[in-house]
Design an enzyme around this catalytic site. Structure first.
Site, mmCIF file in Angstrom:
data_model
loop_
_atom_site.group_PDB
_atom_site.id
_atom_site.type_symbol
_atom_site.label_atom_id
_atom_site.label_comp_id
_atom_site.label_asym_id
_atom_site.label_seq_id
_atom_site.Cartn_x
_atom_site.Cartn_y
_atom_site.Cartn_z
ATOM 1 N N ARG A 82 -20.504 -0.328 8.269
ATOM 2 C CA ARG A 82 -19.676 -0.980 9.279
ATOM 3 C C ARG A 82 -19.349 0.017 10.372
ATOM 4 N NH1 ARG A 82 -15.048 -4.212 6.138
ATOM 5 N NH2 ARG A 82 -13.825 -2.461 6.936
ATOM 6 N N ARG A 120 -22.253 0.833 3.444
ATOM 7 C CA ARG A 120 -21.904 -0.465 4.008
ATOM 8 C C ARG A 120 -22.230 -0.530 5.496
ATOM 9 N NH1 ARG A 120 -15.953 -2.417 2.350
ATOM 10 N NH2 ARG A 120 -15.299 -1.126 4.090
ATOM 11 N N ARG A 175 0.823 -1.211 0.000
ATOM 12 C CA ARG A 175 0.000 0.000 0.000
ATOM 13 C C ARG A 175 0.853 1.256 0.000
ATOM 14 N NH1 ARG A 175 -4.848 -2.302 2.380
ATOM 15 N NH2 ARG A 175 -6.507 -0.892 2.836
HETATM 16 P P1 AMP Z 1 -8.449 -3.262 4.223
HETATM 17 O O1 AMP Z 1 -9.375 -4.307 4.737
HETATM 18 O O2 AMP Z 1 -7.446 -3.815 3.238
HETATM 19 O O3 AMP Z 1 -9.134 -2.049 3.706
HETATM 20 O O4 AMP Z 1 -7.566 -2.782 5.460
HETATM 21 C C1 AMP Z 1 -8.162 -2.223 6.629
HETATM 22 C C2 AMP Z 1 -7.166 -1.350 7.359
HETATM 23 O O5 AMP Z 1 -6.021 -2.131 7.730
HETATM 24 C C3 AMP Z 1 -6.587 -0.205 6.534
HETATM 25 O O6 AMP Z 1 -7.430 0.927 6.561
HETATM 26 C C4 AMP Z 1 -5.257 0.035 7.219
HETATM 27 O O7 AMP Z 1 -5.407 0.733 8.432
HETATM 28 C C5 AMP Z 1 -4.829 -1.379 7.582
HETATM 29 N N1 AMP Z 1 -4.016 -2.003 6.503
HETATM 30 C C6 AMP Z 1 -4.336 -3.080 5.748
HETATM 31 N N2 AMP Z 1 -3.357 -3.380 4.891
HETATM 32 C C7 AMP Z 1 -2.379 -2.463 5.099
HETATM 33 C C8 AMP Z 1 -1.096 -2.212 4.507
HETATM 34 N N3 AMP Z 1 -0.627 -2.990 3.511
HETATM 35 N N4 AMP Z 1 -0.386 -1.165 4.978
HETATM 36 C C9 AMP Z 1 -0.835 -0.396 5.980
HETATM 37 N N5 AMP Z 1 -2.023 -0.554 6.560
HETATM 38 C C10 AMP Z 1 -2.798 -1.580 6.141
#
Ligand code: AMP
Length: 186
Positions: A129, A127, A88
């Site tokens: 949540r 959504r 990311r």
């Molecule tokens: P997601 O379900 O992929 O949208 O991830 C939910 C949350 O987890 C994000 O909003 C970030 O806070 C954290 N997160 C997930 N993947 C990453 C990543 N590769 N780098 C940094 N934070 C992450």
């Protein structure tokens, strides 16, 4: 197949990822799922990550890179994997490059799911949540724009990026993804 799946929050990446891992027999590596599991289990990493996740910010790179480095060594990743929500940031992409170069296992594909920002906000707000308050949604979209979008250029420069339109039915979008991935495999 080893692939990275990039897309903004609310693009429908999780739904498509589920179908892609079944079709191409890949392990599904979702950093969001891993962090939520760690948070629910109240592990030290999970509690630390929650401080960032709850505000819509990204979790620090070193935490994420350590999680992924360990996960990529699991036996189920030998058959291939789909990285969902990782990398990311540019720093994460560079760390991934180093790990893959060490293992001699380059990526086969980087797929981007494109959805306009107004549509994302609408979907995320709908959504409902607990962690999806308007302010958190806004922060997550800002994080995507500032920290994750530069990856498109990073992967685009080396010619490995393929983008598909993320508007339409689940079936239509899956068809687009499959067409791209089948083209890469041949
Ligand atoms: P997601 O379900 O992929 O949208 O991830 C939910 C949350 O987890 C994000 O909003 C970030 O806070 C954290 N997160 C997930 N993947 C990453 C990543 N590769 N780098 C940094 N934070 C992450």
């Amino acid at each position: 197949m080893r692939m990275v799946f990039i897309g903004p929050p609310g693009a429908g990446k999780g739904t498509q990822a589920e179908r892609l891992v079944q079709t191409y027999k890949m392990a599904h590596l979702s950093t969001g799922d891993m962090l939520r599991a760690a948070r629910d289990a109240k592990t030290p990493v999970g509690l630390k990550a929650d401080q960032y996740m709850s505000s819509g910010a990204l979790v620090p790179d070193e935490i994420i890179v350590a999680i992924i480095a360990e996960r990529l060594r699991s036996p189920d990743c030998r058959q291939g994997y789909l990285l969902d929500g990782f990398p990311r940031t540019i720093a994460q992409a560079e760390a991934l490059d180093t790990m893959l170069a060490e293992q001699g296992t380059p990526l086969d594909a980087v797929l981007e799911l494109q959805v306009p920002e107004e549509e994302l906000f609408r979907r995320l707000a709908g959504r409902g949540r607990a962690d999806d308050t308007p302010e958190v949604i806004r922060q997550r979209l800002v994080a995507y724009r500032k920290q994750t979008q530069p990856l498109l250029e990073y992967y685009g420069r080396r010619g490995s990026l393929k983008s598909i339109d993320g508007l339409g039915s689940v079936e239509e979008i899956f068809g687009r993804a499959k067409a791209v991935l089948d083209g890469i495999r041949d």
